[in-house]
Design a protein around this motif. Structure first.
Motif, PDB file in Angstrom:
ATOM      1  N   MET A   1       0.838  -1.198   0.000  1.00 32.39           N
ATOM      2  CA  MET A   1       0.000   0.000   0.000  1.00 32.39           C
ATOM      3  C   MET A   1       0.874   1.249   0.000  1.00 32.39           C
ATOM      4  O   MET A   1       2.036   1.201   0.394  1.00 32.39           O
ATOM      5  CB  MET A   1      -0.934  -0.033   1.216  1.00 32.39           C
ATOM      6  CG  MET A   1      -1.912   1.135   1.327  1.00 32.39           C
ATOM      7  SD  MET A   1      -2.775   1.577  -0.211  1.00 32.39           S
ATOM      8  CE  MET A   1      -3.681   0.074  -0.559  1.00 32.39           C
ATOM      9  N   LYS A   2       0.284   2.380  -0.442  1.00 35.51           N
ATOM     10  CA  LYS A   2       1.020   3.637  -0.477  1.00 35.51           C
ATOM     11  C   LYS A   2       1.590   3.970   0.901  1.00 35.51           C
ATOM     12  O   LYS A   2       0.950   3.726   1.933  1.00 35.51           O
ATOM     13  CB  LYS A   2       0.092   4.780  -0.906  1.00 35.51           C
ATOM     14  CG  LYS A   2      -0.406   4.695  -2.343  1.00 35.51           C
ATOM     15  CD  LYS A   2      -1.379   5.833  -2.617  1.00 35.51           C
ATOM     16  CE  LYS A   2      -1.887   5.804  -4.049  1.00 35.51           C
ATOM     17  NZ  LYS A   2      -0.824   6.163  -5.017  1.00 35.51           N
ATOM     18  N   LYS A   3       2.810   4.505   0.927  1.00 33.40           N
ATOM     19  CA  LYS A   3       3.417   4.874   2.205  1.00 33.40           C
ATOM     20  C   LYS A   3       2.717   6.066   2.834  1.00 33.40           C
ATOM     21  O   LYS A   3       2.619   6.171   4.057  1.00 33.40           O
ATOM     22  CB  LYS A   3       4.906   5.179   1.996  1.00 33.40           C
ATOM     23  CG  LYS A   3       5.736   3.966   1.620  1.00 33.40           C
ATOM     24  CD  LYS A   3       7.206   4.331   1.490  1.00 33.40           C
ATOM     25  CE  LYS A   3       8.035   3.105   1.142  1.00 33.40           C
ATOM     26  NZ  LYS A   3       9.479   3.450   0.998  1.00 33.40           N
ATOM     27  N   THR A   4       2.236   6.978   1.992  1.00 35.70           N
ATOM     28  CA  THR A   4       1.559   8.169   2.494  1.00 35.70           C
ATOM     29  C   THR A   4       0.138   8.214   1.957  1.00 35.70           C
ATOM     30  O   THR A   4      -0.078   8.276   0.745  1.00 35.70           O
ATOM     31  CB  THR A   4       2.304   9.449   2.067  1.00 35.70           C
ATOM     32  OG1 THR A   4       3.659   9.385   2.544  1.00 35.70           O
ATOM     33  CG2 THR A   4       1.632  10.670   2.656  1.00 35.70           C
ATOM     34  N   LEU A 137      -9.015  -1.476   5.396  1.00 38.57           N
ATOM     35  CA  LEU A 137     -10.408  -1.723   5.034  1.00 38.57           C
ATOM     36  C   LEU A 137     -11.088  -0.366   4.919  1.00 38.57           C
ATOM     37  O   LEU A 137     -11.184   0.381   5.906  1.00 38.57           O
ATOM     38  CB  LEU A 137     -11.099  -2.583   6.095  1.00 38.57           C
ATOM     39  CG  LEU A 137     -12.595  -2.845   5.885  1.00 38.57           C
ATOM     40  CD1 LEU A 137     -12.835  -3.624   4.600  1.00 38.57           C
ATOM     41  CD2 LEU A 137     -13.179  -3.590   7.083  1.00 38.57           C
ATOM     42  N   GLY A 138     -11.527  -0.022   3.709  1.00 36.53           N
ATOM     43  CA  GLY A 138     -12.131   1.288   3.496  1.00 36.53           C
ATOM     44  C   GLY A 138     -13.333   1.211   2.585  1.00 36.53           C
ATOM     45  O   GLY A 138     -13.639   0.168   1.998  1.00 36.53           O
ATOM     46  N   LEU A 139     -14.026   2.333   2.485  1.00 39.01           N
ATOM     47  CA  LEU A 139     -15.205   2.443   1.628  1.00 39.01           C
ATOM     48  C   LEU A 139     -15.061   3.673   0.754  1.00 39.01           C
ATOM     49  O   LEU A 139     -14.549   4.710   1.206  1.00 39.01           O
ATOM     50  CB  LEU A 139     -16.473   2.584   2.482  1.00 39.01           C
ATOM     51  CG  LEU A 139     -16.808   1.462   3.455  1.00 39.01           C
ATOM     52  CD1 LEU A 139     -17.933   1.908   4.392  1.00 39.01           C
ATOM     53  CD2 LEU A 139     -17.219   0.204   2.706  1.00 39.01           C
ATOM     54  N   ILE A 140     -15.516   3.562  -0.470  1.00 39.63           N
ATOM     55  CA  ILE A 140     -15.512   4.707  -1.378  1.00 39.63           C
ATOM     56  C   ILE A 140     -16.702   4.579  -2.315  1.00 39.63           C
ATOM     57  O   ILE A 140     -17.123   3.460  -2.643  1.00 39.63           O
ATOM     58  CB  ILE A 140     -14.198   4.792  -2.192  1.00 39.63           C
ATOM     59  CG1 ILE A 140     -14.054   6.150  -2.882  1.00 39.63           C
ATOM     60  CG2 ILE A 140     -14.110   3.656  -3.209  1.00 39.63           C
ATOM     61  CD1 ILE A 140     -12.684   6.372  -3.517  1.00 39.63           C
ATOM     62  N   ASP A 173      -3.932   1.225   8.050  1.00 35.72           N
ATOM     63  CA  ASP A 173      -2.596   0.844   8.524  1.00 35.72           C
ATOM     64  C   ASP A 173      -2.686   0.023   9.808  1.00 35.72           C
ATOM     65  O   ASP A 173      -1.959   0.240  10.765  1.00 35.72           O
ATOM     66  CB  ASP A 173      -1.748   2.103   8.748  1.00 35.72           C
ATOM     67  CG  ASP A 173      -0.253   1.802   8.725  1.00 35.72           C
ATOM     68  OD1 ASP A 173       0.170   0.932   7.945  1.00 35.72           O
ATOM     69  OD2 ASP A 173       0.490   2.433   9.503  1.00 35.72           O
ATOM     70  N   HIS A 174      -3.597  -0.941   9.795  1.00 33.34           N
ATOM     71  CA  HIS A 174      -3.854  -1.777  10.970  1.00 33.34           C
ATOM     72  C   HIS A 174      -2.914  -2.981  10.983  1.00 33.34           C
ATOM     73  O   HIS A 174      -2.592  -3.534   9.929  1.00 33.34           O
ATOM     74  CB  HIS A 174      -5.303  -2.262  10.944  1.00 33.34           C
ATOM     75  CG  HIS A 174      -5.707  -3.040  12.150  1.00 33.34           C
ATOM     76  ND1 HIS A 174      -5.987  -2.454  13.368  1.00 33.34           N
ATOM     77  CD2 HIS A 174      -5.852  -4.376  12.336  1.00 33.34           C
ATOM     78  CE1 HIS A 174      -6.299  -3.385  14.245  1.00 33.34           C
ATOM     79  NE2 HIS A 174      -6.222  -4.568  13.652  1.00 33.34           N
TER      80      HIS A 174
END
Length: 301
Positions: A1-4, A137-140, A173-174
């Motif tokens: 995943m992206k660092k930032t 875990l995200g939503l968009i 970032d879990h």
């Protein structure tokens, strides 16, 4: 995943907030609460990846060693397992939540590929970072303006750099259980699987990897037998625990031996984990005896 990753702007007043916060609440409720979601989700991801790597059968230890088709299958497996974990129905897309068609996208990289049929719909975004042992875990809502202008040969687009700010995060970032075998040298793995019987392989495992919690799944993979739990316990002198005790090594269960694990200062184990340890003093051997575990001390040279 992206660092930032930019801070999410999906707050009250954002056009997607009401929808995504409602879906997030529904996911959390179905998982049994925020804590259960975090624990269950990360464990589910680890299992999906490890089941495809299949270290005991293939000798592979990392995601990077998988074939392209196997990497693709992980995404399908995550979709299936996440639906099962949350008791979600299959829908026109991947699932339906609160009456909305929702797509589930998984990545082991730094972005997700959004298909044309998902544009305009809510998406569940799942990611695992194998190197850093972190998960997401995200939503968009896949509005076109959140996606890249370019697309791949299948007409799929990625979330654009500015679009990342429009992700509503449930887990960001879990901590994610690392692949057990990545931490074990290749020669040690070879030695573990050199055992001809399940008992021998399990004993090799717990001799070689001490003071570190080992999951039931790893033990089962090493044992390669249906009755491995009976073998791992004392078994009239024939079990793995019995063999190791005669060598002066404790094999402890997080479910049954938690007090002794804590008393010896070993890492805490969940109910489905095990840890081995060779006591370094008579006092520690006596402590084990007080907990009902007979140990040969000092062990035979």
């Amino acid at each position: 995943m992206k660092k930032t990753i930019p801070e999410s702007i999906v707050l009250a007043g954002h056009r997607d907030y009401d929808l995504l916060s409602a879906i997030a609440d529904e996911i959390t409720k179905r998982a049994g609460g925020a804590g259960a979601l975090a624990a269950g989700f990360s464990a589910m991801l680890r299992q999906c990846v490890d089941d495809v790597i299949m270290t005991p059968k293939t000798g592979r230890r990392s995601y990077d060693e998988l074939e392209k088709t196997e990497k693709t299958y992980i995404g399908t497996r995550v979709e299936i397992e996440l639906r099962a974990m949350l008791s979600l129905p299959k829908g026109r897309l991947d699932t339906v939540i609160l009456g909305h068609d929702v797509d589930i996208k998984n990545t082991m990289g730094s972005n997700w590929m959004i298909p044309t049929e998902a544009i305009g719909h809510p998406c569940i975004l799942v990611a695992a970072d194998e190197i850093r042992a972190r998960c997401y875990l995200g939503l968009i809502v896949a509005h076109p303006e959140y996606l890249t202008l370019g697309q791949n040969k299948d007409s799929k687009k990625s979330v654009s750099a500015p679009g990342f700010a429009n992700i509503f995060w449930l887990l960001l970032d879990h901590p994610y259980p690392p692949n057990f075998w990545r931490r074990v040298p290749a020669d040690v793995i070879e030695g573990i699987f050199a055992g001809r019987s399940g008992n021998q392989r399990m004993a090799n495992l717990f001799r070689a990897v001490q003071r570190a919690p080992i999951t039931r799944d790893v033990v089962e993979a090493v044992a390669q037998q249906q009755d491995f739990m009976r073998r791992i316990r004392s078994d009239n002198g024939r079990g793995t625990r019995d063999h190791l005790a005669r060598e002066g090594i404790l094999l402890l269960s997080g479910q049954y031996d938690a007090p002794l694990i804590a008393a010896l200062g070993l890492p805490a184990c969940s109910g489905s984990e095990f840890v081995s340890y060779r006591p370094v003093s008579q006092g520690e051997a006596d402590l084990a005896a007080a907990h009902g575990i007979a140990l040969v001390w000092p062990p035979d040279p």
